[in-house]
Design an enzyme around this catalytic site. Sequence first.
Site, short mmCIF file in Angstrom:
data_model
loop_
_atom_site.label_atom_id
_atom_site.label_comp_id
_atom_site.label_asym_id
_atom_site.label_seq_id
_atom_site.Cartn_x
_atom_site.Cartn_y
_atom_site.Cartn_z
N LYS A 8 11.29 1.57 5.01
CA LYS A 8 10.41 2.64 5.56
C LYS A 8 9.57 2.03 6.67
O LYS A 8 9.37 0.81 6.71
CB LYS A 8 9.50 3.24 4.48
CG LYS A 8 8.58 2.25 3.71
CD LYS A 8 7.31 1.87 4.39
CE LYS A 8 6.45 0.90 3.56
NZ LYS A 8 5.47 0.13 4.33
N ASP A 137 3.73 1.38 -3.25
CA ASP A 137 4.66 1.97 -2.27
C ASP A 137 5.87 2.62 -2.94
O ASP A 137 6.69 3.25 -2.27
CB ASP A 137 5.20 0.89 -1.31
CG ASP A 137 4.23 0.60 -0.18
OD1 ASP A 137 3.19 1.28 -0.08
OD2 ASP A 137 4.52 -0.32 0.61
O1 C5P Z 1 0.68 -1.84 -5.96
P1 C5P Z 1 1.17 -3.15 -5.46
O2 C5P Z 1 1.49 -4.11 -6.57
O3 C5P Z 1 2.27 -3.04 -4.47
O4 C5P Z 1 -0.05 -3.77 -4.65
C1 C5P Z 1 -0.13 -5.13 -4.31
C2 C5P Z 1 -1.58 -5.46 -4.04
O5 C5P Z 1 -2.00 -4.82 -2.81
C3 C5P Z 1 -2.54 -4.95 -5.08
O6 C5P Z 1 -2.74 -5.90 -6.09
C4 C5P Z 1 -3.82 -4.74 -4.30
O7 C5P Z 1 -4.49 -5.97 -4.12
C5 C5P Z 1 -3.32 -4.33 -2.94
N1 C5P Z 1 -3.30 -2.87 -2.73
C6 C5P Z 1 -4.50 -2.20 -2.52
N2 C5P Z 1 -4.49 -0.85 -2.30
C7 C5P Z 1 -3.33 -0.18 -2.23
C8 C5P Z 1 -2.10 -0.83 -2.45
C9 C5P Z 1 -2.11 -2.18 -2.69
O8 C5P Z 1 -5.57 -2.81 -2.53
N3 C5P Z 1 -3.36 1.13 -1.98
#
Ligand code: C5P
Length: 280
Positions: A8, A137
């Site tokens: 994406k 995501d």
């Molecule tokens: O959700 P995911 O594991 O992909 O996110 C990785 C890291 O990115 C999270 O631990 C967080 O620190 C950060 N993040 C965030 N806000 C979001 C998505 C991700 O702070 N909307």
Amino acid sequence: MVLFPPAKVNLGLHVLGKRDDGYHALESIFLPLGWTDILEVLKDDSVAPGELRTVWTGLDIPGDTNNNLVVKAHRLLAAKHTLPGLSAHLHKVLPMGAGLGGGSADGTYMLRAINDVCSLVLSREELMILAAELGSDCPFFVDAQPALVTGRGENVSPLSFEFPLDGLWIVVANPGIHISTAQAFGGLTPHDRNTDWAALASEPASAWSDRIQNDFEAGACKRHPQVAALLDALGQAGASYVQMTGSGSTVFGVFEEETTARQAAAEVQANYCGPLAGMG
Ligand code: C5P
């Protein structure tokens, strides 16, 4: 069953504030590309019920494969459902740590594949909730259709307006730099703002720069001059709009003419990217 988890790009990535759960509140238009990994999932009698055999080919996947979202997706479903033995083969094409969402796509497509192969009959809403458990995501990839994504990534609304992308060309270029999403969020100062995404859709791509930004872009350009150089190169090559996607390091340019887009893709591939520049 064989599925093609797509990359994406984020058209605009506005980080509005930090939430009480530690995640950040976002707004972004997510667009799927025709550039994909390949995921095959089969029932396998030689694998014990509830277990998963994995085969990894293509690009090297760094780190412990137990943390791979394909494996985590299987674990999530195996904890809630009685599954037969399964085999999964992931052929990795999409660069990782690149802002293209390839790992998230793989994880969500694994949920979808197991749902189909094992006839779990999970609804779209159930898949959305499971995908949100895998990663911020991931929910977008349940439909993998152009969408306005809000919250921490869990609110996915199909676009209620026509985005004028038909007839436009997107050149995607990856400089081969790995950027950690968590670190990129750590370096940001969010700021709240209102964006009329529907109004943008009626504007030409050349007018988007004043209205939408990727809030990670300035920091990434400062730390990695190659990202800034690629954005400049796409602009010089005639893009109406250029932007980094996700937390980087991939960038893209929106072009009005196919010929100009193809020339730009060839030029950035030769001068900046090696074999990873793509066009969709
Ligand atoms: O959700 P995911 O594991 O992909 O996110 C990785 C890291 O990115 C999270 O631990 C967080 O620190 C950060 N993040 C965030 N806000 C979001 C998505 C991700 O702070 N909307």
